[in-house]
Scaffold this active site. Sequence first.
Site, mmCIF file in Angstrom:
data_model
loop_
_atom_site.group_PDB
_atom_site.id
_atom_site.type_symbol
_atom_site.label_atom_id
_atom_site.label_comp_id
_atom_site.label_asym_id
_atom_site.label_seq_id
_atom_site.Cartn_x
_atom_site.Cartn_y
_atom_site.Cartn_z
ATOM 1 N N TYR A 142 -9.677 -71.737 39.608
ATOM 2 C CA TYR A 142 -8.335 -72.146 40.025
ATOM 3 C C TYR A 142 -7.332 -71.176 39.432
ATOM 4 C CZ TYR A 142 -4.043 -74.951 40.310
ATOM 5 O OH TYR A 142 -2.765 -75.401 40.561
ATOM 6 N N ASP A 237 -7.866 -64.059 34.743
ATOM 7 C CA ASP A 237 -6.938 -65.174 34.650
ATOM 8 C C ASP A 237 -7.273 -65.942 33.377
ATOM 9 O OD1 ASP A 237 -5.321 -67.357 34.817
ATOM 10 O OD2 ASP A 237 -5.927 -67.947 36.853
ATOM 11 N N LYS A 265 0.044 -71.639 29.594
ATOM 12 C CA LYS A 265 -0.355 -72.728 28.699
ATOM 13 C C LYS A 265 -0.057 -72.428 27.218
ATOM 14 C CE LYS A 265 -3.040 -74.877 32.220
ATOM 15 N NZ LYS A 265 -3.914 -74.367 33.265
HETATM 16 C C1 LIG Z 1 -3.328 -73.963 34.730
HETATM 17 C C2 LIG Z 1 -3.847 -72.732 35.361
HETATM 18 C C3 LIG Z 1 -3.081 -71.964 36.248
HETATM 19 C C4 LIG Z 1 -1.749 -72.423 36.751
HETATM 20 O O1 LIG Z 1 -0.821 -72.570 35.747
HETATM 21 P P1 LIG Z 1 0.474 -73.519 36.027
HETATM 22 O O2 LIG Z 1 1.297 -73.312 34.796
HETATM 23 O O3 LIG Z 1 -0.061 -74.891 36.183
HETATM 24 O O4 LIG Z 1 1.117 -73.008 37.259
HETATM 25 C C5 LIG Z 1 -3.582 -70.764 36.675
HETATM 26 N N1 LIG Z 1 -4.783 -70.329 36.285
HETATM 27 C C6 LIG Z 1 -5.566 -71.055 35.456
HETATM 28 C C7 LIG Z 1 -6.886 -70.521 35.028
HETATM 29 C C8 LIG Z 1 -5.129 -72.286 34.987
HETATM 30 O O5 LIG Z 1 -5.936 -73.025 34.207
#
Ligand SMILES: *Cc1c(COP(=O)(O)O)cnc(C)c1O
Length: 431
Positions: A142, A237, A265
């Site tokens: 994701y 990511d 995060k």
């Molecule tokens: C949480 C997450 C996102 C998206 O971040 P948001 O701050 O919710 O837009 C993208 N990539 C990964 C791997 C994530 O866990």
Amino acid sequence: MSYSEILFEKAKTVIPGGVNSPVRSFKGVNSTPIFFSKANGAHLYDVDGKSYIDFIGSWGPMILGHQHPAVLESVRSTLQQCMSFGAPCSQEVELANLICTLIPSIEKVRMVSSGTEATMTAIRLARGYTGRDKIIKFEGCYHGHNDSLLVKAGSGALTFGQPSSPGIPSSLTEHTLNLPFNDKEKLYEVFSQNGENIAAVIIEPIAGNVGCIPADTEFLMALRKLCDAYGAVLIFDEVITGFRVGLTGAQGHYNITPDLTTLGKIIGGGMPVGAVGGKAAIMDHLAPVGPVYQAGTLSGNPVAMSAGIATLTQLQQPDFYKHLQAKTEFFVNTLSAQAKEHGIPLVINAVTGMFSLFFSKEAKVNSFEQAMTTDVAQFQHIYHVLLEKGIYLGPSAYESAFLSSAHDQAVLDEALSAFDAAFLSLKTHLG
Ligand SMILES: *Cc1c(COP(=O)(O)O)cnc(C)c1O
């Protein structure tokens, strides 16, 4: 009715589905959400006054536990000066400098306000830099809710992706190839046929959004080699894994260097922050030096930056990750032993500070397909037993759980006895 139930009824009248992010709705556990009013250390307190041990940590950011004094102090001191300028401030330089110092592959970094924005920018930058359109992503990974990344696999071996949500034109996702995670052969096949057109490969090196599934080292090495051979940009990511699995993230854990990294995060310490960083030669294609446009009203917000600075500063304390790793191992090893004792088939995947439970009879869970073998009904059963006992996990069978430095031995022991009771209850339930 509990106050949470009253709030949810009210929320549904003014917010679609009553929530501002779908997983919060508790649909994944056939229930209704709990509303919270307070948090401290490893604990959450709901609006009805019940307390919980928190295994979500706001989906990762709260690695120091809630209300860490150093983070609060940093935020408070900035708040006394300002909330937002929409203009440069010293705090954004300080956080950028910390990130560039701690993560060797990041020479320059651009701050944004969410992980979604970070991956969106990374993809646009990679496309602008290479002059190519196609991107590769992997099943189960994701990357936020960007149009070109919200893609499911098309039918047939090499067809391009299909949108996984209405509202996304297939003309956007036709440039996205969705490949099986940890499948090296498929990767070679796709690169040999499309390599010259591929702008970027984006991957969660440790998948965290379909439960926790670490990539095989060999798979990531192949990825690095193919991106080099074909001139594609390799994007890690690390919105979850950045500063979660270690100070240098998953790239340090595997010792593999991406071209671009997306963060979020933890670097916001609980505030809305994301970032994209990497090689200066690529990063300098961003406006205003380069032609690739990107902007943000609240980007580099001083209050959010201050939370990030304080968090990253705490994470540099000697042995922070050693303790977190030891704690994670102790916790999942004990869970594993408990499940075994109760005769419950359970695969636990874990890396420092994160883990997930798959109620699966598979020997291991190493792919999206294997993750899908988890028995959702079994998860839902233990979920509600645990919730009742004051243990708060992500309300879906496919989420990772997170530990923080505030989860001390007493907290872990309390959680473990609740898990033991939940496994026993599941065993009885299954007869
Ligand atoms: C949480 C997450 C996102 C998206 O971040 P948001 O701050 O919710 O837009 C993208 N990539 C990964 C791997 C994530 O866990």
